[in-house]
Scaffold this motif. Structure first.
Motif, PDB file in Angstrom:
ATOM      1  N   ASN A  45       0.820  -1.209   0.000  1.00 12.41           N
ATOM      2  CA  ASN A  45       0.000   0.000   0.000  1.00 12.41           C
ATOM      3  C   ASN A  45       0.857   1.263   0.000  1.00 12.41           C
ATOM      4  N   ASN A  46       2.117   1.134  -0.342  1.00 12.80           N
ATOM      5  CA  ASN A  46       2.988   2.301  -0.484  1.00 12.80           C
ATOM      6  C   ASN A  46       2.378   3.247  -1.516  1.00 12.80           C
ATOM      7  N   ALA A  47       2.084   4.464  -1.090  1.00  9.46           N
ATOM      8  CA  ALA A  47       1.456   5.443  -1.976  1.00  9.46           C
ATOM      9  C   ALA A  47       2.299   6.708  -2.055  1.00  9.46           C
ATOM     10  N   GLU A  48       3.607   6.520  -1.979  1.00 10.07           N
ATOM     11  CA  GLU A  48       4.522   7.663  -2.026  1.00 10.07           C
ATOM     12  C   GLU A  48       5.628   7.487  -3.058  1.00 10.07           C
ATOM     13  N   HIS A  49       6.096   6.250  -3.253  1.00 10.45           N
ATOM     14  CA  HIS A  49       7.253   6.008  -4.106  1.00 10.45           C
ATOM     15  C   HIS A  49       6.868   5.295  -5.400  1.00 10.45           C
ATOM     16  N   THR A  50       7.769   5.358  -6.375  1.00  9.97           N
ATOM     17  CA  THR A  50       7.617   4.579  -7.597  1.00  9.97           C
ATOM     18  C   THR A  50       8.338   3.245  -7.423  1.00  9.97           C
ATOM     19  N   PRO A  51       8.012   2.242  -8.230  1.00 13.36           N
ATOM     20  CA  PRO A  51       8.751   0.977  -8.143  1.00 13.36           C
ATOM     21  C   PRO A  51      10.252   1.155  -8.334  1.00 13.36           C
ATOM     22  N   HIS A  52      10.651   2.057  -9.223  1.00 13.01           N
ATOM     23  CA  HIS A  52      12.079   2.294  -9.445  1.00 13.01           C
ATOM     24  C   HIS A  52      12.748   2.796  -8.166  1.00 13.01           C
ATOM     25  N   GLN A  53      12.129   3.762  -7.509  1.00 12.32           N
ATOM     26  CA  GLN A  53      12.685   4.292  -6.261  1.00 12.32           C
ATOM     27  C   GLN A  53      12.781   3.217  -5.191  1.00 12.32           C
ATOM     28  N   LEU A  54      11.704   2.464  -5.031  1.00  9.85           N
ATOM     29  CA  LEU A  54      11.662   1.489  -3.952  1.00  9.85           C
ATOM     30  C   LEU A  54      12.609   0.326  -4.214  1.00  9.85           C
ATOM     31  N   ALA A  55      12.717  -0.118  -5.465  1.00 11.48           N
ATOM     32  CA  ALA A  55      13.651  -1.197  -5.786  1.00 11.48           C
ATOM     33  C   ALA A  55      15.077  -0.785  -5.446  1.00 11.48           C
ATOM     34  N   ARG A  56      15.414   0.457  -5.740  1.00  8.74           N
ATOM     35  CA  ARG A  56      16.755   0.956  -5.427  1.00  8.74           C
ATOM     36  C   ARG A  56      16.986   0.971  -3.915  1.00  8.74           C
ATOM     37  N   ALA A  57      15.972   1.403  -3.154  1.00 12.69           N
ATOM     38  CA  ALA A  57      16.095   1.435  -1.698  1.00 12.69           C
ATOM     39  C   ALA A  57      16.226   0.024  -1.125  1.00 12.69           C
ATOM     40  N   LEU A  58      15.463  -0.917  -1.665  1.00 13.11           N
ATOM     41  CA  LEU A  58      15.541  -2.294  -1.175  1.00 13.11           C
ATOM     42  C   LEU A  58      16.888  -2.928  -1.495  1.00 13.11           C
ATOM     43  N   ARG A  59      17.418  -2.629  -2.672  1.00 15.15           N
ATOM     44  CA  ARG A  59      18.751  -3.154  -3.011  1.00 15.15           C
ATOM     45  C   ARG A  59      19.796  -2.635  -2.032  1.00 15.15           C
ATOM     46  N   ALA A  60      19.663  -1.373  -1.630  1.00 15.59           N
ATOM     47  CA  ALA A  60      20.608  -0.802  -0.664  1.00 15.59           C
ATOM     48  C   ALA A  60      20.505  -1.494   0.691  1.00 15.59           C
ATOM     49  N   MET A  61      19.345  -2.099   0.970  1.00 14.61           N
ATOM     50  CA  MET A  61      19.144  -2.831   2.222  1.00 14.61           C
ATOM     51  C   MET A  61      19.537  -4.298   2.093  1.00 14.61           C
ATOM     52  N   GLY A  62      19.930  -4.711   0.879  1.00 13.27           N
ATOM     53  CA  GLY A  62      20.348  -6.089   0.671  1.00 13.27           C
ATOM     54  C   GLY A  62      19.281  -7.002   0.116  1.00 13.27           C
ATOM     55  N   LEU A  63      18.134  -6.435  -0.297  1.00 16.81           N
ATOM     56  CA  LEU A  63      17.052  -7.234  -0.871  1.00 16.81           C
ATOM     57  C   LEU A  63      17.030  -7.021  -2.383  1.00 16.81           C
TER      58      LEU A  63
END
Length: 245
Positions: A45-63
């Motif tokens: 239900n993330n209604a703030e970010h785009t998939p591109h933004q979130l994928a980049r953030a998750l990769r930085a977390m190791g996912l």
């Protein structure tokens, strides 16, 4: 304790509370993604970010999650409006990244007398924006809410306002008007997830922590639901619950 049977054809996985909490990866997130590799989408239900933004953030977390494996309520709402009302004039209460995404999807923003009011998670929500939304809806604009969540727990345990709180403020002004919700527990994200995986709902498994969104939404479309608490998936069988859809 035995690990849960992951025997579905495909998996819809919640994000916050299941894989991550804030900026921390939860205990069994990496194990789960390894088990279901290539057969999952994350529905959030993330209604703030785009998939591109979130994928980049998750990769930085190791996912290692690709943007194609992310279905987010905010961008899904924009995609839905763009598909059903091409070129529509939209009053969009949202982040800068979602506003850019909407323009690239062919929607016209900041026009007089908008056709649609779409509320997402807007950290700059204000009295002026509230009045603008109420005025547009009073003039007959359609009302779309990206996600119904009113808050989520912050790192200090205090509530952090979410899209549903902004929608509630708007509805407090204009009254209980008809409106459309895209995010969980409504069917849209679940159906999009199954379509992306190419499977029927009855052959999928939803994995999430919230019975009111993940569980109820699964039940509505006949999908099995595996409830997780505190990100414990393989070692704490007592924290898991299957519910038939």
């Amino acid at each position: 304790m035995s690990e849960p049977d992951l025997d579905a054809d495909g998996y819809l996985i919640d994000l916050d509370g299941t894989l991550i909490a804030g900026r921390s990866v939860l205990p069994d997130a990496l194990w789960l993604l390894e088990q279901v590799r290539g057969r999952f989408v994350i529905v959030s239900n993330n209604a703030e970010h785009t998939p591109h933004q979130l994928a980049r953030a998750l990769r930085a977390m190791g996912l290692g999650v690709a943007q194609e494996q992310l279905l987010l309520a905010g961008t899904a709402a924009i995609d839905t409006i763009a598909a059903e009302y091409p070129g529509a004039s939209v009053l969009l209460l949202a982040s800068a990244s979602l506003r850019t995404y909407a323009r690239r999807s062919g929607l016209r923003l900041d026009q007089p007398r908008p056709d649609i009011v779409l509320v997402a998670r807007d950290r700059h929500f204000s009295y002026a924006r509230l009045a603008e939304a109420a005025d547009a809806l009073s003039d007959g604009a359609r009302f779309v809410v990206a996600a119904p969540d009113r808050n989520h727990p912050g790192a200090n345990g205090k509530p952090v306002p979410e899209t549903g709180a902004l929608a509630a403020a708007i509805l407090a002004c204009v009254g209980p008007i008809p409106h459309r919700v895209i995010g969980k527990p409504e069917p849209a994200l679940f159906e999009m997830g199954c379509a992306r995986l190419g499977i029927a709902a009855q052959n999928a498994l939803m994995i999430g922590d919230n019975p009111e969104t993940d569980g109820l939404g699964s039940k509505r479309i006949g999908m099995r639901f595996l409830q997780v608490e505190r990100g414990l998936i393989r070692t704490a069988k007592s924290h898991l619950r299957y519910a038939a859809g």
